[in-house]
Scaffold this motif. Structure first.
Motif, PDB file in Angstrom:
ATOM      1  N   GLU A 571      -8.132  83.383 -22.229  1.00  0.00           N
ATOM      2  CA  GLU A 571      -9.276  82.491 -22.383  1.00  0.00           C
ATOM      3  C   GLU A 571     -10.069  82.347 -21.082  1.00  0.00           C
ATOM      4  OE1 GLU A 571     -10.155  78.126 -24.425  1.00  0.00           O
ATOM      5  OE2 GLU A 571      -8.115  78.913 -24.245  1.00  0.00           O
ATOM      6  N   ALA A 572      -9.355  82.474 -19.922  1.00  0.00           N
ATOM      7  CA  ALA A 572     -10.011  82.342 -18.621  1.00  0.00           C
ATOM      8  C   ALA A 572     -10.604  83.649 -18.113  1.00  0.00           C
ATOM      9  CB  ALA A 572      -9.001  81.810 -17.594  1.00  0.00           C
ATOM     10  N   SER A 573     -10.361  84.750 -18.836  1.00  0.00           N
ATOM     11  CA  SER A 573     -10.857  86.063 -18.408  1.00  0.00           C
ATOM     12  C   SER A 573     -12.357  86.176 -18.646  1.00  0.00           C
ATOM     13  CB  SER A 573     -10.130  87.162 -19.168  1.00  0.00           C
ATOM     14  OG  SER A 573     -10.503  87.137 -20.544  1.00  0.00           O
ATOM     15  N   TYR A 574     -12.915  87.299 -18.160  1.00  0.00           N
ATOM     16  CA  TYR A 574     -14.338  87.549 -18.412  1.00  0.00           C
ATOM     17  C   TYR A 574     -14.626  87.578 -19.914  1.00  0.00           C
ATOM     18  CZ  TYR A 574     -14.994  88.851 -13.490  1.00  0.00           C
ATOM     19  OH  TYR A 574     -15.071  88.842 -12.125  1.00  0.00           O
ATOM     20  N   PHE A 578     -16.970  84.919 -22.036  1.00  0.00           N
ATOM     21  CA  PHE A 578     -18.120  85.383 -22.814  1.00  0.00           C
ATOM     22  C   PHE A 578     -17.979  84.961 -24.267  1.00  0.00           C
ATOM     23  CE2 PHE A 578     -20.913  88.568 -24.822  1.00  0.00           C
ATOM     24  CZ  PHE A 578     -22.055  88.324 -24.068  1.00  0.00           C
ATOM     25  N   GLY A 579     -16.730  85.028 -24.794  1.00  0.00           N
ATOM     26  CA  GLY A 579     -16.492  84.571 -26.158  1.00  0.00           C
ATOM     27  C   GLY A 579     -16.816  83.101 -26.328  1.00  0.00           C
ATOM     28  N   HIS A 580     -16.443  82.286 -25.319  1.00  0.00           N
ATOM     29  CA  HIS A 580     -16.753  80.854 -25.372  1.00  0.00           C
ATOM     30  C   HIS A 580     -18.258  80.608 -25.295  1.00  0.00           C
ATOM     31  CE1 HIS A 580     -12.974  78.741 -25.549  1.00  0.00           C
ATOM     32  NE2 HIS A 580     -12.436  79.576 -24.669  1.00  0.00           N
ATOM     33  N   PHE A 581     -18.975  81.501 -24.595  1.00  0.00           N
ATOM     34  CA  PHE A 581     -20.420  81.342 -24.460  1.00  0.00           C
ATOM     35  C   PHE A 581     -21.120  81.441 -25.807  1.00  0.00           C
ATOM     36  CE2 PHE A 581     -24.627  83.319 -23.809  1.00  0.00           C
ATOM     37  CZ  PHE A 581     -25.239  82.304 -23.065  1.00  0.00           C
ATOM     38  N   ILE A 582     -20.655  82.351 -26.673  1.00  0.00           N
ATOM     39  CA  ILE A 582     -21.311  82.530 -27.972  1.00  0.00           C
ATOM     40  C   ILE A 582     -20.627  81.726 -29.082  1.00  0.00           C
ATOM     41  CG2 ILE A 582     -22.056  84.849 -27.351  1.00  0.00           C
ATOM     42  CD1 ILE A 582     -19.873  85.897 -29.255  1.00  0.00           C
ATOM     43  N   GLU A 583     -19.523  81.059 -28.766  1.00  0.00           N
ATOM     44  CA  GLU A 583     -18.765  80.353 -29.801  1.00  0.00           C
ATOM     45  C   GLU A 583     -19.574  79.284 -30.529  1.00  0.00           C
ATOM     46  OE1 GLU A 583     -14.202  78.801 -30.311  1.00  0.00           O
ATOM     47  OE2 GLU A 583     -15.267  78.255 -28.485  1.00  0.00           O
ATOM     48  N   ILE A 595     -12.740  86.026 -32.132  1.00  0.00           N
ATOM     49  CA  ILE A 595     -13.490  86.761 -33.149  1.00  0.00           C
ATOM     50  C   ILE A 595     -14.889  87.081 -32.631  1.00  0.00           C
ATOM     51  CG2 ILE A 595     -14.463  86.641 -35.473  1.00  0.00           C
ATOM     52  CD1 ILE A 595     -12.122  84.875 -36.262  1.00  0.00           C
ATOM     53  N   GLY A 596     -15.451  86.185 -31.819  1.00  0.00           N
ATOM     54  CA  GLY A 596     -16.769  86.442 -31.236  1.00  0.00           C
ATOM     55  C   GLY A 596     -16.788  87.689 -30.388  1.00  0.00           C
ATOM     56  N   ILE A 597     -15.709  87.909 -29.611  1.00  0.00           N
ATOM     57  CA  ILE A 597     -15.623  89.134 -28.800  1.00  0.00           C
ATOM     58  C   ILE A 597     -15.628  90.361 -29.700  1.00  0.00           C
ATOM     59  CG2 ILE A 597     -14.182  90.426 -27.187  1.00  0.00           C
ATOM     60  CD1 ILE A 597     -13.110  87.736 -26.185  1.00  0.00           C
TER      61      ILE A 597
END
Length: 705
Positions: A571-574, A578-583, A595-597
């Motif tokens: 979760e803390a990786s790049y 990025f996944g959290h950015f589009i979540e 799933i976003g990734i």
């Protein structure tokens, strides 16, 4: 030095031209484009004898040299231009002996252009079954060119074909007098055209007059000069062409009357005609087609499952063995959690892809697929599509890229454009891995009525949803893109025949190889990039996340703690950030950052979704349990908020519906741009399909939650 003449295979659709090409070239054939256009060009070497290796080119199937589509235009463009790179030294015109009267029209036109010709008399077995006997010797005498009896399906008569072609290469024999001489009716116009353009053939001069606007080799001043000649003589092109066709058929009729002996009573139906009464029936035709579709999707699940389980277990075993035998470190993690996890997620679906193409190839080889196109034409017209749109839409079940290219056979611009825009809604083979893995998660292995597998019914439903959405989108586009053009669908139905198992096998091999090679390259690259993004983070964010987990959970068991550490590090990786950015955008659909990734990575190609999920969950899993496959990892995944299964029916069906509609294929967008010669239509395609996917997935998740 070996001679390298150019040989063209020319013929009507379904005359056996492609079968002959496969017999002559085998596995040595290659596909490219004709120079200057995007029309597919199939070519390959043909060893005529020890000294002569010819390059044989399979021209697009045509009924006449007067084109009605882009595919047909390229044939005339080449035959009318001796300076063209693909202009043949010899043209082998393949004709269907069971329908000689119609097939000879194209032959007489090609011969009249002055091209050295060999007539390959194919399907004599079909003609014989219909009570027709063709006298090849008498036919050769009447036509004035070599005539060879062949069977393109079995390879019979190829030695005689080699001799005839070699003879035409060494000492070309032309038919002599034109079958239709335009100078008989327009002497002054033809003479002036020949003189002005230095032509030595009356029929070629006629083609300059009628088709000069479509000839790529003529300059604009030359085209204007031909327009001036047409105006000078008040030449009516359409009327003259109609008169030519009538005259040719009259002369062909006298030839066929001499060379064809009909031994069957006129009113006696063949077994193909008897079958067509059922298969083309307005009720039973659709019922039988629906039943065949149902059997195909049942077979994809039932027959492929043992092979899939074997591959799945094998990949998991290899992964476990590598982790045990190789030293721990980044390279081992890259190999096992990155490359092998990603590629293994695709290899497991080879059996289903192979069975799909195998069954479709059987339908095509037997002649049934042509009947499907005819009965579906009745439906297509109600939605504003040309009947020829059936071919690309059916091809779209395999891959949208060649399906979009197949729209070149559609004559009207509007119908072609609509077909291009809706074809990606047909569920292609790249969606199959996503469908099957998600269906297996939420649809039980249960039989309905003791015969039909519930998972197979779900798969068929997704394919039908794609078809219905394509028809609905076509209807809306028909209302938006108004035109007065009218489209026509003309198709000759081939006779039913036993499939050629070598051709079926070749089709399956080529299709599976292309799928694995194309998908494998993309997946390998994305898996490596994704592993790097998921294994490293900005600064010491991953180490900080691990320290916090260990500090806040001192009492957790070792296995549970390892899982928490791996999840928080990811979760803390790049990739995680990025996944959290589009979540926030995808959360209403039920999707999390993982799933976003996968959604973003699958924009390169839909099938990458499964490989990405394999990589993500391999990295995110802290245990070293061997034999855990991607399906098991998805089944074991927990929702951090509820503690229950992450992949609930609501989430799985939301993903399934999303991928039914989503435009997640850069290759398809590139094909659309190439065929429409504009970025406007790929943009329209991307926006409307992604919008439809989002809305449909949103309502699916909210309704089922």
């Amino acid at each position: 030095m070996k001679l390298s003449p150019s040989i063209a295979l020319i013929g009507n659709p379904n005359a056996g031209k492609s079968s002959l090409f496969n017999q002559l070239t085998g596995l040595r054939q290659k596909t490219g484009n004709f120079p200057g256009v995007t029309v597919d060009k199939k070519s390959g070497p043909w060893s005529i004898n020890a000294e002569t290796v010819a390059t044989i080119v399979d021209f697009p199937g045509i009924y006449s040299i007067y084109p009605k589509s882009l595919d047909e235009q390229i044939v005339t463009d080449i035959l009318a231009n001796p300076a063209h790179a693909d202009y043949p030294d010899v043209a082998v015109v393949v004709v269907d002996a069971s329908n000689l009267h119609r097939n000879l029209l194209l032959f007489t036109q090609v011969a009249d252009l002055g091209v050295p010709v060999v007539l390959a008399l194919n399907m004599l077995d079909v003609a014989k079954a219909e009570g027709k006997e063709v006298n090849a010797v008498r036919l050769a005498m009447r036509l004035g060119v070599p005539v060879v009896r062949i069977n393109a399906r079995t390879g019979e008569g190829l030695d005689q074909l080699k001799k005839a072609v070699l003879g035409q290469i060494k000492e070309p024999v032309l038919s002599g007098k034109l079958f239709f001489d335009p100078a008989d009716e327009a002497t002054g116009l033809i003479t002036d055209t020949r003189n002005q353009y230095q032509l030595d053939n009356n029929y070629l001069a006629l083609q300059y007059l009628i088709q000069h606007d479509g000839f790529s080799f003529l300059s604009r001043p030359q085209q204007i000069g031909l327009d001036a000649l047409i105006d000078k003589y008040a030449f009516n092109e359409q009327k003259f062409q109609a008169g030519e066709t009538i005259t040719r058929y009259k002369r062909i009729a006298t030839i066929t009357a001499e060379v064809v002996a009909n031994q069957r009573p006129v009113n006696q139906a063949t077994w193909t005609q008897k079958l067509d009464r059922i298969l083309l029936h307005p009720v039973w035709g659709y019922a039988i087609f629906g039943f065949i579709l149902l059997l195909i999707f049942q077979a994809i699940f039932a027959w492929a499952q043992p092979f899939m389980d074997g591959i799945d277990a094998g990949v998991a075993w290899i992964n476990g063995q590598l982790k045990e035998s190789l030293p721990a470190g980044p390279l081992t993690d890259l190999l096992t959690d990155g490359i092998l996890a990603g590629v293994g997620g695709i290899l497991v679906f080879i059996p289903q892809i192979a069975f799909l193409f195998f069954l479709v190839a059987l339908l095509e080889e037997s002649g049934y697929m042509s009947r499907v196109m005819v009965i579906m034409d009745r439906i297509m017209r109600k939605f504003g599509l040309n009947g020829r749109s059936v071919v690309p839409l059916i091809s779209g079940v395999a891959c949208a890229v060649p399906a979009i290219m197949a729209t070149r056979s559609i004559g009207t611009r509007r119908d072609r454009l609509i077909t291009i825009l809706v074809t990606p809604l047909m569920s292609c083979s790249a969606r199959l891995p996503i469908y099957t893995i998600l269906i297996a998660l939420v649809v039980p292995k249960q039989r309905v009525l003791g015969l039909f597998n519930l998972q197979g019914l779900a798969l068929m439903g997704l394919y039908l949803l794609g078809l219905l959405s394509a028809l609905l989108a076509a209807y809306i586009l028909k209302l938006l893109l108004k035109t007065k053009e009218r489209g026509y669908f003309i198709m000759e139905l081939p006779t039913f025949k036993m499939p050629r198992w070598n051709h079926v096998g070749l089709t399956v091999w080529e299709s599976v190889r292309a799928f694995v090679w194309e998908a494998g390259r993309v997946i390998l690259a994305i898996s490596i990039v994704l592993w790097v993004l998921a294994s490293y983070g900005p600064g010491d964010s991953m180490d900080v996340a691990e320290a916090q987990v260990r500090q806040n959970n001192p009492t957790l068991a070792a296995d549970e703690l390892a899982n928490r550490v791996a999840s928080d590090r990811l979760e803390a990786s790049y990739a995680g950030q990025f996944g959290h950015f589009i979540e926030p955008v995808i959360r209403p659909l039920g999707y999390d950052w993982k799933i976003g990734i996968a959604l973003l990575s699958s924009f390169a190609a839909r099938e990458v979704f499964v490989g990405t999920m394999s990589t993500i969950y391999s990295i995110g899993s802290g245990d070293d349990e061997e034999g855990v496959t991607i399906r098991e990892r998805l089944r074991q995944e927990r929702n951090p908020k509820t503690g229950g299964p992450m992949y609930t029916p609501a989430l799985a069906w939301s993903l399934l519906i999303f991928y039914v509609f989503a435009m997640m294929c850069m290759s398809t967008l590139a094909a659309t741009q190439r065929e429409t010669k504009s970025w406007k239509w790929p943009a329209v395609q991307l926006v409307y399909m992604m919008g439809l996917a989002y809305v449909a997935a949103f309502f699916t998740y909210q309704f089922m939650q």
